[in-house]
Write a protein that holds these residues in place. Sequence first.
Motif, PDB file in Angstrom:
ATOM      1  N   UNK A 138       0.824  -1.206   0.000  1.00 17.09           N
ATOM      2  CA  UNK A 138       0.000   0.000   0.000  1.00 17.09           C
ATOM      3  C   UNK A 138       0.860   1.259   0.000  1.00 17.09           C
ATOM      4  N   UNK A 139       0.531   2.191  -0.897  1.00 10.21           N
ATOM      5  CA  UNK A 139       1.347   3.392  -1.048  1.00 10.21           C
ATOM      6  C   UNK A 139       0.568   4.658  -0.697  1.00 10.21           C
ATOM      7  N   UNK A 140      -0.648   4.804  -1.227  1.00  4.09           N
ATOM      8  CA  UNK A 140      -1.398   6.048  -1.033  1.00  4.09           C
ATOM      9  C   UNK A 140      -2.882   5.756  -0.863  1.00  4.09           C
ATOM     10  N   UNK A 141      -3.515   6.566  -0.042  1.00  9.16           N
ATOM     11  CA  UNK A 141      -4.969   6.563   0.132  1.00  9.16           C
ATOM     12  C   UNK A 141      -5.522   7.739  -0.664  1.00  9.16           C
ATOM     13  N   UNK A 142      -6.490   7.471  -1.533  1.00  7.04           N
ATOM     14  CA  UNK A 142      -7.114   8.541  -2.316  1.00  7.04           C
ATOM     15  C   UNK A 142      -8.623   8.345  -2.284  1.00  7.04           C
ATOM     16  N   UNK A 143      -9.332   9.395  -1.896  1.00  9.64           N
ATOM     17  CA  UNK A 143     -10.795   9.332  -1.841  1.00  9.64           C
ATOM     18  C   UNK A 143     -11.385  10.495  -2.625  1.00  9.64           C
ATOM     19  N   UNK A 144     -12.635  10.336  -3.019  1.00  4.23           N
ATOM     20  CA  UNK A 144     -13.350  11.405  -3.706  1.00  4.23           C
ATOM     21  C   UNK A 144     -14.837  11.098  -3.680  1.00  4.23           C
ATOM     22  N   UNK A 145     -15.612  12.106  -3.981  1.00  4.22           N
ATOM     23  CA  UNK A 145     -17.068  11.962  -4.047  1.00  4.22           C
ATOM     24  C   UNK A 145     -17.456  11.955  -5.522  1.00  4.22           C
ATOM     25  N   UNK A 146     -18.255  10.957  -5.905  1.00  2.70           N
ATOM     26  CA  UNK A 146     -18.566  10.738  -7.314  1.00  2.70           C
ATOM     27  C   UNK A 146     -20.062  10.624  -7.550  1.00  2.70           C
ATOM     28  N   UNK A 147     -20.518  11.260  -8.637  1.00  2.00           N
ATOM     29  CA  UNK A 147     -21.851  11.025  -9.183  1.00  2.00           C
ATOM     30  C   UNK A 147     -21.667  10.422 -10.569  1.00  2.00           C
ATOM     31  N   UNK A 148     -22.301   9.289 -10.814  1.00  2.00           N
ATOM     32  CA  UNK A 148     -22.184   8.594 -12.099  1.00  2.00           C
ATOM     33  C   UNK A 148     -23.491   8.696 -12.871  1.00  2.00           C
ATOM     34  N   UNK A 149     -23.384   9.002 -14.161  1.00  2.00           N
ATOM     35  CA  UNK A 149     -24.538   9.062 -15.050  1.00  2.00           C
ATOM     36  C   UNK A 149     -24.381   7.960 -16.101  1.00  2.00           C
ATOM     37  N   UNK A 150     -25.513   7.433 -16.547  1.00  2.00           N
ATOM     38  CA  UNK A 150     -25.508   6.404 -17.592  1.00  2.00           C
ATOM     39  C   UNK A 150     -26.512   6.781 -18.676  1.00  2.00           C
ATOM     40  N   UNK A 151     -26.225   6.367 -19.908  1.00  2.00           N
ATOM     41  CA  UNK A 151     -27.120   6.665 -21.018  1.00  2.00           C
ATOM     42  C   UNK A 151     -28.478   6.001 -20.836  1.00  2.00           C
ATOM     43  N   UNK A 152     -29.527   6.729 -21.140  1.00  2.00           N
ATOM     44  CA  UNK A 152     -30.883   6.185 -21.009  1.00  2.00           C
ATOM     45  C   UNK A 152     -31.108   5.069 -22.026  1.00  2.00           C
ATOM     46  N   UNK A 153     -30.712   5.308 -23.259  1.00  2.00           N
ATOM     47  CA  UNK A 153     -30.857   4.293 -24.303  1.00  2.00           C
ATOM     48  C   UNK A 153     -29.591   3.467 -24.488  1.00  2.00           C
ATOM     49  N   UNK A 154     -28.478   3.946 -23.962  1.00  2.13           N
ATOM     50  CA  UNK A 154     -27.206   3.253 -24.097  1.00  2.13           C
ATOM     51  C   UNK A 154     -26.512   3.211 -22.738  1.00  2.13           C
ATOM     52  N   UNK A 155     -26.846   2.242 -21.873  1.00  2.18           N
ATOM     53  CA  UNK A 155     -26.275   2.197 -20.521  1.00  2.18           C
ATOM     54  C   UNK A 155     -24.766   1.969 -20.486  1.00  2.18           C
ATOM     55  N   UNK A 156     -24.173   1.563 -21.615  1.00  2.00           N
ATOM     56  CA  UNK A 156     -22.721   1.404 -21.652  1.00  2.00           C
ATOM     57  C   UNK A 156     -21.998   2.749 -21.721  1.00  2.00           C
ATOM     58  N   UNK A 157     -22.726   3.805 -22.069  1.00  2.00           N
ATOM     59  CA  UNK A 157     -22.166   5.157 -22.032  1.00  2.00           C
ATOM     60  C   UNK A 157     -22.284   5.669 -20.601  1.00  2.00           C
ATOM     61  N   UNK A 158     -21.154   5.980 -20.001  1.00  2.84           N
ATOM     62  CA  UNK A 158     -21.151   6.462 -18.620  1.00  2.84           C
ATOM     63  C   UNK A 158     -20.316   7.736 -18.514  1.00  2.84           C
ATOM     64  N   UNK A 159     -20.794   8.648 -17.676  1.00  7.17           N
ATOM     65  CA  UNK A 159     -20.044   9.857 -17.361  1.00  7.17           C
ATOM     66  C   UNK A 159     -20.002   9.979 -15.855  1.00  7.17           C
ATOM     67  N   UNK A 160     -18.811  10.181 -15.300  1.00  5.76           N
ATOM     68  CA  UNK A 160     -18.681  10.362 -13.860  1.00  5.76           C
ATOM     69  C   UNK A 160     -18.126  11.751 -13.568  1.00  5.76           C
ATOM     70  N   UNK A 161     -18.575  12.304 -12.449  1.00  2.25           N
ATOM     71  CA  UNK A 161     -18.124  13.609 -11.989  1.00  2.25           C
ATOM     72  C   UNK A 161     -17.544  13.437 -10.587  1.00  2.25           C
ATOM     73  N   UNK A 162     -16.269  13.761 -10.424  1.00  4.80           N
ATOM     74  CA  UNK A 162     -15.583  13.607  -9.142  1.00  4.80           C
ATOM     75  C   UNK A 162     -15.248  14.965  -8.551  1.00  4.80           C
ATOM     76  N   UNK A 163     -15.431  15.080  -7.253  1.00  2.54           N
ATOM     77  CA  UNK A 163     -15.050  16.284  -6.532  1.00  2.54           C
ATOM     78  C   UNK A 163     -14.464  15.880  -5.185  1.00  2.54           C
ATOM     79  N   UNK A 164     -13.937  16.849  -4.466  1.00  2.00           N
ATOM     80  CA  UNK A 164     -13.360  16.616  -3.137  1.00  2.00           C
ATOM     81  C   UNK A 164     -12.324  15.490  -3.189  1.00  2.00           C
ATOM     82  N   UNK A 165     -11.436  15.538  -4.174  1.00  2.00           N
ATOM     83  CA  UNK A 165     -10.406  14.514  -4.331  1.00  2.00           C
ATOM     84  C   UNK A 165      -9.314  14.761  -3.283  1.00  2.00           C
TER      85      UNK A 165
END
Length: 235
Positions: A138-165
Amino acid sequence: MAFTYIFRRVEKKYMLTREQYEYLIKAIAPYMAPDRYGETEIRNIYFDNDDDELIETSLLKPEYKEKLRLRSYGVPDMDSTVFFEIKKKYRGVVYKRRISMKLSEAYAYIDGGKLPESIGGNIPAEIDYMVRRYRLSPKAFISYRRVAWAGIDDPDLRITFDRDITSRYGDTRLESTADGTKLLDEDTFLMEIKIPGAMPLWLAHVLSEGNIFPHSFSKFGTAHIRRKIKTASGF
């Protein structure tokens, strides 16, 4: 119950101002929706050796690179499910292989070198080979808060938004308080677009209209560079 997960996809990162983030959320809403988990705290232990071989190699942006991490969703206890992940990138394509286990089992492996016998398949052997080949710990601890979005018609399309890294060296326990060094200011968001193939035309137009362009950013890499600067400066 343990399970394995394997996938291949293209991932692109973008750094957003708060104004760009708010614009983008409105623009993608007709095509995508947040997943059912809402905002999630993601905690990671990143592994490397005493020479920082994996992260130093990664920062050189080679055609091929790999990393190992242990991940939890939320603050775990010893019975919580966590995920060991090997993440490889070759010519811009990401390949991820993961297995699940209890946090107590993951720590038993880190401390004693023995993965649970109940986990089948090739991934445990791949993890063990990587740990032994590079002499990882183990080298480093990294945390963040994430909201993930997925395509309505294409669930394989994903977008994530990270903050408080947040990054921390020394105490890398996943269950510890998530304090440390903030890697971005509170009005900056890290976005990742994850797609199995070509980007949808509507999304390309949304990014163009918002003047949003790819931006290279590594959480572990940024934490590592800041730690080197701090060590060199004597603080």
